[in-house]
Design an enzyme around this catalytic site. Structure first.
Site, PDB file in Angstrom:
ATOM      1  N   LYS A  79       0.832  -1.200   0.000  1.00 39.10           N
ATOM      2  CA  LYS A  79       0.000   0.000   0.000  1.00 39.10           C
ATOM      3  C   LYS A  79       0.871   1.256   0.000  1.00 39.10           C
ATOM      4  O   LYS A  79       1.944   1.293   0.598  1.00 39.10           O
ATOM      5  CB  LYS A  79      -0.905  -0.016   1.240  1.00 39.10           C
ATOM      6  CG  LYS A  79      -1.942   1.088   1.295  1.00 39.10           C
ATOM      7  CD  LYS A  79      -2.770   0.957   2.579  1.00 39.10           C
ATOM      8  CE  LYS A  79      -3.779   2.075   2.725  1.00 39.10           C
ATOM      9  NZ  LYS A  79      -4.530   1.972   4.005  1.00 39.10           N
ATOM     10  N   SER A 153      -9.362   2.200   3.407  1.00 42.51           N
ATOM     11  CA  SER A 153      -8.514   2.878   2.458  1.00 42.51           C
ATOM     12  C   SER A 153      -7.566   1.949   1.691  1.00 42.51           C
ATOM     13  O   SER A 153      -6.869   2.397   0.779  1.00 42.51           O
ATOM     14  CB  SER A 153      -7.688   3.944   3.183  1.00 42.51           C
ATOM     15  OG  SER A 153      -6.840   3.355   4.161  1.00 42.51           O
ATOM     16  N   SER A 177      -9.718  -0.013   7.656  1.00 47.74           N
ATOM     17  CA  SER A 177      -9.179   0.045   6.299  1.00 47.74           C
ATOM     18  C   SER A 177      -8.551  -1.231   5.767  1.00 47.74           C
ATOM     19  O   SER A 177      -8.182  -1.292   4.605  1.00 47.74           O
ATOM     20  CB  SER A 177      -8.172   1.193   6.188  1.00 47.74           C
ATOM     21  OG  SER A 177      -8.824   2.429   6.294  1.00 47.74           O
TER      22      SER A 177
END
Length: 467
Positions: A79, A153, A177
């Site tokens: 990420k 996210s 997330s």
């Protein structure tokens, strides 16, 4: 070699490399080809490190058998909030331009275990809201339903794993997330205990809220990656107690448990959709059939607002002011930074103290049960474009049904997992959440593995992304 191996998962791919059925380079080439074929329609990856990944795979193939780690040759994605040497850590923004000088600790540990880092995945700016949309990188789409969001996210990581572009991808969870994208994309996602995985080179991830961990197709895959990355460093603000067993061993150790279930939300005014309630009730019935003691409970949730909101603002402001060009942040992000100007260091310390008080109240439910079963999200994956044209307040209101069952457990630091629970009438993934006592991921992994055996999900693939 066929594309079937793309969905073999971490365990299956590592086994194939160990057996000599496939080389690390061949596996990396397979996933690079899938990324080239599908990423344009998904926007899961922001950076594809093809040249670097192939070179790393070649080094893996030259490693003596005795020196190979548990993830040897397995491609993984990272990420955008984590440092990868030589790549810009964008945090989902256009405001950073300096390449990272070194890998973050989680990336270093993945490489030490033999994984091949293949690229970086999309996220909304700083992970502020649970929708993976940004002006810098565009919107990530859900492989199961391209008109819908993969959540956030860690939506880029979720889409990449769900579409078979990688078998595992690192995400972060500061309010759901990891769990929300996993629920939205039919994956298993464990938010580990606070302090379980080092956030180095940063002492914390959004103070007491954020943790790092993988999104995977199966429970075993998650356990294998967690075993490779878990552990703290002296500079970490938080530290979790050592588990009694490895996470991978816990997957194969079923126990009879006391399970309480509830569809009550920790957020006032949020009510779950009928299909979400049905998924929880059906899971409760299944768990009882598997031999567990199951009963409906009232968790008597404390209000986490006083602890969550200041840390949310403080986490954003810490990262935003570290950007190379603050003026290139989205208007909504800059507005949110201004709205959080009251959160001074003294307020952040107070919020951390409030978090411990909240945790003491929330954990009372575990005096009579071992695991709490709830929805992961109040609704189904929403349509894309949820952040379009919104300011801070409207975006926060739209986020509320997504985080209502998740954010409390970021405040308390408890481990919590999103577990697939079938599909809605419209073909959208459904999920439930399992919450455990502090530092007790093994119990959640064991119980999740039992559910996976009873109703397997890892073999299901999105219709537009065949093996």
């Amino acid at each position: 070699m066929t594309d079937d191996l793309a969905y073999a998962g971490v365990a299956g791919q590592a086994k194939a490399v160990r057996a000599g059925d496939v080389s690390a380079r061949e596996l990396t080439e397979l996933h690079l080809a899938r990324i080239e074929r599908h990423n344009g329609s998904l926007t899961a990856f922001t950076v594809v490190m093809a040249e670097e990944a192939l070179a790393e795979a070649d080094r893996r193939d030259g490693t003596p058998q005795a020196d190979r780690g548990p993830l040897h040759g397995v491609p993984v994605a990272i990420k955008e909030e984590n440092d990868v040497e030589g790549q810009v850590t964008t945090f989902g923004t256009a405001a950073n331009s300096r390449p990272a000088a070194a890998d973050s600790e989680v990336v270093r540990r993945l490489r030490a275990a033999g994984a091949v880092v293949i690229g970086k995945t999309n996220m909304p700016e700083f992970g502020l809201f649970p929708f993976t949309e940004s002006s810098a990188h565009g919107a990530t789409l859900n492989p199961w339903a391209p008109g819908h969001s993969p959540g956030g996210s860690s939506g880029g990581s979720a889409a990449a794993v769900a579409a078979g572009l990688v078998p595992a991808a690192i995400g972060g969870d500061g309010g759901g997330s990891i769990r929300i994208p996993s629920a939205s994309c039919g994956l298993f996602g464990l938010k580990p205990s606070r302090g379980r995985v080092s956030t180095s080179p940063h002492p914390h991830l959004w103070w007491g809220l954020g943790v790092l961990g993988p999104l995977t197709r199966s429970v075993l895959d998650s356990a294998l990656v967690h075993d490779a990355i878990r552990g703290s460093l002296p500079g970490d603000m938080f530290r979790a107690a050592d588990p009694a067993t490895s996470f991978a061993a816990a997957v194969t150790e079923p126990r009879q448990l006391r399970i309480g279930w509830s569809t009550k939300s920790a957020s006032v005014g949020v009510r779950p959709a009928a299909e979400v309630v049905r998924a929880v009730e059906e899971t409760a019935t299944l768990l009882a059939e598997l031999g567990h003691h199951v009963e409906e409970v009232d968790p008597r949730y404390p209000d986490p607002t006083a602890a969550f909101v200041p840390q949310w603002f403080a986490g954003l402001r810490t990262e935003a002011f570290a950007m190379d060009d603050y003026g290139r942040l989205e208007r909504r992000t800059r507005e949110t930074v201004r709205l959080g100007s009251w959160v001074r260091p003294r307020v952040t310390r107070w919020a951390l103290e409030q978090g411990e008080r909240t945790a003491a109240k929330a954990n009372r439910v575990f005096e009579r049960i071992d695991v709490l079963l709830t929805p992961t999200m109040a609704g189904l994956p929403p349509a894309t474009g949820r952040l379009r044209g919104t300011g801070t307040v409207r975006a926060a209101l739209r986020a509320m049904p997504m985080i209502a069952y998740c954010a409390l457990w970021n405040v308390t630091g408890n481990p919590a997992a999103s577990v697939p629970a079938g599909f809605s009438a419209d073909g959208l993934p459904l999920a439930v959440q399992l919450v455990g006592r502090r530092d007790d991921e093994p119990t959640l992994l064991s119980l999740s593995a039992q559910l996976e055996t009873a109703r397997p999900w890892a073999g299901r693939t999105p219709p537009g992304f065949p093996a």
